[in-house]
Design a protein around this motif. Structure first.
Motif, PDB file in Angstrom:
ATOM      1  N   ALA A 229      -2.530   2.283  -3.962  1.00 20.79           N
ATOM      2  CA  ALA A 229      -3.317   3.531  -4.242  1.00 20.79           C
ATOM      3  C   ALA A 229      -3.564   3.986  -2.284  1.00 20.79           C
ATOM      4  O   ALA A 229      -2.908   4.419  -2.096  1.00 20.79           O
ATOM      5  N   SER A 230      -4.475   3.569  -2.001  1.00 19.69           N
ATOM      6  CA  SER A 230      -4.725   4.205  -0.124  1.00 19.69           C
ATOM      7  C   SER A 230      -4.490   3.192   0.476  1.00 19.69           C
ATOM      8  O   SER A 230      -4.985   2.299   0.491  1.00 19.69           O
ATOM      9  N   GLY A 231      -4.172   3.630   1.865  1.00 15.46           N
ATOM     10  CA  GLY A 231      -5.036   2.753   2.973  1.00 15.46           C
ATOM     11  C   GLY A 231      -6.441   2.270   2.635  1.00 15.46           C
ATOM     12  O   GLY A 231      -6.994   0.845   3.302  1.00 15.46           O
ATOM     13  N   SER A 232      -7.676   2.999   2.455  1.00 14.23           N
ATOM     14  CA  SER A 232      -9.354   2.195   2.088  1.00 14.23           C
ATOM     15  C   SER A 232      -8.668   1.648   0.411  1.00 14.23           C
ATOM     16  O   SER A 232      -9.717   0.676   1.296  1.00 14.23           O
ATOM     17  N   GLU A 233      -7.980   1.856  -0.142  1.00  8.19           N
ATOM     18  CA  GLU A 233      -8.738   0.531  -0.545  1.00  8.19           C
ATOM     19  C   GLU A 233      -7.607  -1.117  -0.313  1.00  8.19           C
ATOM     20  O   GLU A 233      -7.853  -1.402  -0.957  1.00  8.19           O
TER      21      GLU A 233
ATOM     22  N   VAL B 159       0.240  -0.966   0.248  1.00  9.68           N
ATOM     23  CA  VAL B 159       0.221  -0.415  -0.399  1.00  9.68           C
ATOM     24  C   VAL B 159       1.022   0.800  -0.088  1.00  9.68           C
ATOM     25  O   VAL B 159       1.630   2.051   1.162  1.00  9.68           O
ATOM     26  N   ASP B 160       0.541   2.068  -0.801  1.00  6.34           N
ATOM     27  CA  ASP B 160       1.161   3.255  -1.392  1.00  6.34           C
ATOM     28  C   ASP B 160       1.432   3.748  -2.165  1.00  6.34           C
ATOM     29  O   ASP B 160       0.339   3.801  -3.233  1.00  6.34           O
ATOM     30  N   ASP B 161       1.228   5.135  -2.431  1.00  6.99           N
ATOM     31  CA  ASP B 161       0.286   6.148  -3.289  1.00  6.99           C
ATOM     32  C   ASP B 161       1.513   6.380  -4.384  1.00  6.99           C
ATOM     33  O   ASP B 161       1.602   7.217  -5.312  1.00  6.99           O
ATOM     34  N   GLN B 162       2.944   5.825  -3.992  1.00  9.01           N
ATOM     35  CA  GLN B 162       4.151   6.327  -5.047  1.00  9.01           C
ATOM     36  C   GLN B 162       4.231   4.721  -6.002  1.00  9.01           C
ATOM     37  O   GLN B 162       4.516   3.856  -5.680  1.00  9.01           O
TER      38      GLN B 162
END
Length: 87
Positions: free
Chosen positions: A62-66, A11-14
């Motif tokens: 890409a996000s915590g909720s995802e 899980v990471d947005d990059q």
């Protein structure tokens, strides 16, 4: 005999972080493969396997909720993750 759980959630947005995990966990574990992955990264040579040579099955969010949604679905499907890397 039950198979080992080798499912990993990243899980990471990059996107480059996800790519780093792919390079490490989806290539052979020997030093030569690490060098080959580096060469592909630097010079664009060779082929990407796309298959976890080490037997790791990677999921990406890409996000915590995802990521949380993926964890809930995995639990519902009785296919839990053995490890999560969360930023």
């Amino acid at each position: 005999m039950k198979l080992k759980n080798r499912r990993v959630l990243i899980v990471d947005d990059q996107e480059n972080i996800h790519e780093d995990f792919r390079k490490v966990l989806q290539n052979k574990s020997d030093a030569l493969s690490v060098l080959e992955a580096s060469e592909r990264s630097l010079f664009g040579t060779g082929e990407e396997t796309g298959v976890g040579d080490n037997g790791y099955s990677l999921s990406h969010a890409a996000s915590g909720s995802e990521g949380f949604d993926l964890v809930k679905k995995a639990a519902k499907d009785d296919l839990p993750y053995c490890l999560a890397f969360v930023d």
